[in-house]
Design a protein around this motif. Structure first.
Motif, PDB file in Angstrom:
ATOM      1  N   ALA A  20      -7.024 -10.682  -3.900  1.00  0.00           N
ATOM      2  CA  ALA A  20      -8.332  -9.805  -4.127  1.00  0.00           C
ATOM      3  C   ALA A  20      -8.077  -8.693  -3.426  1.00  0.00           C
ATOM      4  CB  ALA A  20      -9.651 -10.860  -3.746  1.00  0.00           C
ATOM      5  N   VAL A  21      -7.587  -8.948  -2.298  1.00  0.00           N
ATOM      6  CA  VAL A  21      -7.238  -7.615  -1.508  1.00  0.00           C
ATOM      7  C   VAL A  21      -6.469  -6.730  -1.955  1.00  0.00           C
ATOM      8  CG1 VAL A  21      -6.517  -6.860   0.693  1.00  0.00           C
ATOM      9  CG2 VAL A  21      -7.929  -8.740   0.934  1.00  0.00           C
ATOM     10  N   THR A  33       0.857  -1.187  -0.070  1.00  0.00           N
ATOM     11  CA  THR A  33      -0.239  -0.135   0.028  1.00  0.00           C
ATOM     12  C   THR A  33       0.668   1.342  -0.028  1.00  0.00           C
ATOM     13  OG1 THR A  33      -1.564  -1.150   1.070  1.00  0.00           O
ATOM     14  CG2 THR A  33      -1.936   1.224   1.312  1.00  0.00           C
ATOM     15  N   ARG A  77      -5.915  -6.388  -5.300  1.00  0.00           N
ATOM     16  CA  ARG A  77      -6.562  -5.892  -6.428  1.00  0.00           C
ATOM     17  C   ARG A  77      -7.408  -4.634  -6.222  1.00  0.00           C
ATOM     18  NH1 ARG A  77      -7.211  -8.808 -11.195  1.00  0.00           N
ATOM     19  NH2 ARG A  77      -7.040 -10.760 -10.069  1.00  0.00           N
ATOM     20  N   GLU A  78      -7.931  -4.592  -4.978  1.00  0.00           N
ATOM     21  CA  GLU A  78      -8.874  -3.512  -4.590  1.00  0.00           C
ATOM     22  C   GLU A  78      -7.925  -2.249  -4.038  1.00  0.00           C
ATOM     23  OE1 GLU A  78     -11.873  -3.286  -5.040  1.00  0.00           O
ATOM     24  OE2 GLU A  78     -11.994  -5.081  -5.878  1.00  0.00           O
ATOM     25  N   ARG A  79      -6.577  -2.433  -3.682  1.00  0.00           N
ATOM     26  CA  ARG A  79      -5.880  -1.300  -3.345  1.00  0.00           C
ATOM     27  C   ARG A  79      -5.618  -0.307  -4.516  1.00  0.00           C
ATOM     28  NH1 ARG A  79      -3.462  -2.899   1.769  1.00  0.00           N
ATOM     29  NH2 ARG A  79      -5.300  -4.104   2.665  1.00  0.00           N
TER      30      ARG A  79
END
Length: 314
Positions: free
Chosen positions: A235-236, A213, A238-240
């Motif tokens: 998946a986490v 991040t 990818r959302e960042r």
């Protein structure tokens, strides 16, 4: 014309290195590379390789559930099924191709003496599995064995391997370097290779995600997940914001070989650092290992294991 050799592969890197072993002449004039069925990353790698100018005499077969009766080349020397096949067949010349850090462990066990069972690091085997690993080690001692590797092997270990009667054959991805660069690489300046260290319980998940991040807050990132990375973690990620996840499936050596000067690759400890440097340094692309801070490691990562993991990235 000689008999066609068989190479049984179970990972993208193994498949690529089996092609390189055939190109280097270790397997004879004809080789069938047989991928294990049911692995998406192997399908993607096979598709990518078939776009290139494969060496003469090489066939990439359809994936199979069962390994060939006789195998001249493998990647995973710690597989119980592979070891059993060695004991129940007459493979002749055995070629073992790169399989990441497992290759270095194999070399260390072979150099340590004839009575070291071929067992994975961190394995807790029972008596039967240990007996199979020992029988496989003795079988290799009685066979002609070549380990075909692009990994750095220190002088002392190399000497021990040769004393054990094992031929160590180095390569620098000569066939792949002669292929045209990949045209569908990332546009981002910084590429991050995913890691299996989190899923393996060796690195704390929250520390790793915070690092990603923070990187993405500085500049856009292209992220290539490791094939064994937890899908929920991917998946986490990818959302960042600022992170583009590329689901290539094929090994980084194939998908990133067309990076441009000025781009860079970051990676936690991984043998991919060595191979990518071979392929990308002549193009002016930096491949940079990321040191793992002490507080990232979990209690499962013993000091000796940490040293083993980080020893290939210097």
């Amino acid at each position: 014309m000689g008999k066609q050799a068989s190479a049984w592969v179970e990972s993208p890197l193994q498949m690529l290195c089996a092609v390189e072993a055939h190109h280097a002449g270790l397997l004879g004039p004809e080789t069938a590379v047989v991928p294990r069925a049911g692995l998406r990353a192997l399908r993607a790698t096979r598709k990518e390789l078939n776009r290139l100018d494969l060496p003469d005499g090489l066939e990439l077969t359809e994936p199979r559930e069962q390994m060939p009766r006789s195998m001249q080349a493998v990647g995973d020397a710690f597989s119980g099924k592979v070891q059993l096949r060695w004991l129940t067949s007459n493979p002749g010349h055995i070629v073992i191709v790169d399989d990441g850090l497992a290759t270095l462990r194999l070399l260390e066990l072979l150099a340590a003496g004839p009575f070291r069972p071929l067992l994975r690091a961190r394995a807790e085997p029972g008596l039967l599995r240990t007996a199979l690993g020992l029988a496989a080690a003795l079988r290799l001692r009685a066979s002609r064995v070549s380990v075909f590797t692009a990994l750095p092997v220190d002088v002392e270990l190399e000497a021990g391997v040769r004393r054990a009667g094992v031929e160590l054959v180095r390569h620098g991805f000569d066939w792949l370097r002669d292929q045209p660069p990949s045209k569908h690489g990332p546009v981002e300046r910084t590429v991050v290779l995913g890691t299996a260290l989190v899923r393996n319980g060796l690195v704390h998940r929250d520390h790793y995600l915070r690092w990603l991040t923070a990187l993405a807050e500085q500049e856009p990132l292209a992220y290539y997940p490791h094939r064994r990375e937890d899908p929920q973690d991917v998946a986490v990620i990818r959302e960042r914001p600022g992170i583009t996840v590329h689901d290539a499936g094929a090994p980084a050596e194939l998908t990133l070989r067309g990076l441009d000067p000025g781009q860079r690759v970051l990676s936690l400890p991984s043998t991919a650092i060595t191979s990518l440097r071979v392929l990308l340094s002549p193009r002016g692309v930096a491949v940079e290992p990321v040191d793992v801070p002490d507080d990232w490691w979990t209690s499962r990562a013993a000091p000796a294991l940490r040293s083993h993991l980080t020893g290939v990235t210097g």
